[in-house]
Write an enzyme that holds these catalytic residues in place. Structure first.
Site, PDB file in Angstrom:
ATOM      1  N   SER A 137      25.081  53.281  73.548  1.00 63.34           N
ATOM      2  CA  SER A 137      24.662  54.583  73.051  1.00 63.34           C
ATOM      3  C   SER A 137      23.231  54.808  73.504  1.00 63.34           C
ATOM      4  O   SER A 137      22.506  53.849  73.793  1.00 63.34           O
ATOM      5  CB  SER A 137      24.721  54.620  71.517  1.00 63.34           C
ATOM      6  N   TYR A 150      24.172  51.127  63.216  1.00 64.18           N
ATOM      7  CA  TYR A 150      24.791  51.551  64.474  1.00 64.18           C
ATOM      8  C   TYR A 150      23.844  51.289  65.653  1.00 64.18           C
ATOM      9  O   TYR A 150      24.232  50.700  66.665  1.00 64.18           O
ATOM     10  CB  TYR A 150      25.132  53.037  64.372  1.00 64.18           C
TER      11      TYR A 150
END
Length: 258
Positions: A137, A150
């Protein structure tokens, strides 16, 4: 002639979202795709539609990986590509994040990628070499409030990608990572789970929101990420390994004053 003719690629989290679009695109480009997910009904339906194999795979469970490999090899004889796409996202301030939630995210996002590399790399080497594409990400390269667990796993995936690239190069395996910004999937837009007017309105609202943040003026689409994964899986990227590729519409480039 497709860009992946003759390749056998296992894609995790492939029942919907980015994984679904990767499975569709890879199949269209000639790959024999293994659709892997815990969403059995959706995964089996997609596999039937695109002419792929389906395997049930909880990426956090080592025994599931072993079973998935056995099923894939029974269907196609070998595996020479992996897209570690499966992941989960939770929003919470760090100090409010329960340990169980943090560990759940680590198990799926980080341990899942580790097990994918650990289990599939020997199979890919046995097939004569190939590729691994990990889904990190853009939060794996920077920070973002309220997604601490995350972001931590995505930073870890970038590190695992670099180490795996170094260790597996001599076996003919290239390892890279895609680093998406905001992408309009069920993970970031839960309204997609109930298709209809609400989902359409939610997508328009997301576009309007990200138009203010992203230089290219919109949220990302799963197809955008799928095309990058295709590039990193095919021969067009044959001299690239160990790299994180940001695909975020320019969000990470900096702050606009306009």
């Amino acid at each position: 002639m497709g860009k992946l003719d003759g390749r056998v690629v296992l894609i995790t989290g492939a029942a919907r979202g980015q994984g679904e679009q990767e499975a569709r695109l890879f199949a269209a480009e000639g790959a024999r795709v293994v659709v892997a997910d815990v969403l059995d009904d959706q995964g089996e339906e997609l596999a039937k539609e695109i002419g792929a194999a389906y395997v049930h795979l909880d990426v956090s469970r080592e025994e599931d990986w072993a079973a998935a490999v056995a099923s894939a090899k029974a269907a196609y004889g070998r595996i020479d590509g992996l897209v570690n796409n499966a992941g989960i996202l939770r929003f919470n301030a760090l100090v409010d994040t329960p340990l169980a939630e943090f560990l759940q995210i680590v198990q799926v996002n980080q341990v899942g990628v580790f097990l994918g590399i650990k289990t599939l790399a020997p199979e890919i080497a046995e097939a004569g070499g190939g590729t691994i594409v990990n889904t990190a990400s853009f939060t794996g390269l920077t920070g973002m409030a309220y997604v601490g667990a995350y972001a931590a796993t995505k930073h870890a995936i970038v590190g695992l990608t670099r180490v795996a690239a170094l260790e597996l190069a001599e076996k003919g395996i290239r390892v890279n990572a895609v680093c998406p910004g905001a992408v309009d999937t069920a993970m970031s837009n839960p309204a997609q789970l109930s298709p209809g007017q609400d989902a359409e309105e939610a997508s328009r609202a997301l576009d309007a929101f990200y138009a203010k943040l992203v230089p290219l003026g919109r949220i990302g689409r799963p197809e955008d990420v799928a095309r990058l994964a295709l590039f990193l899986t095919g021969e067009d990227s044959s001299y690239i390994t160990g790299q994180p590729f940001v695909i975020d519409g320019g969000w990470l480039a900096g702050v606009s004053v306009l």
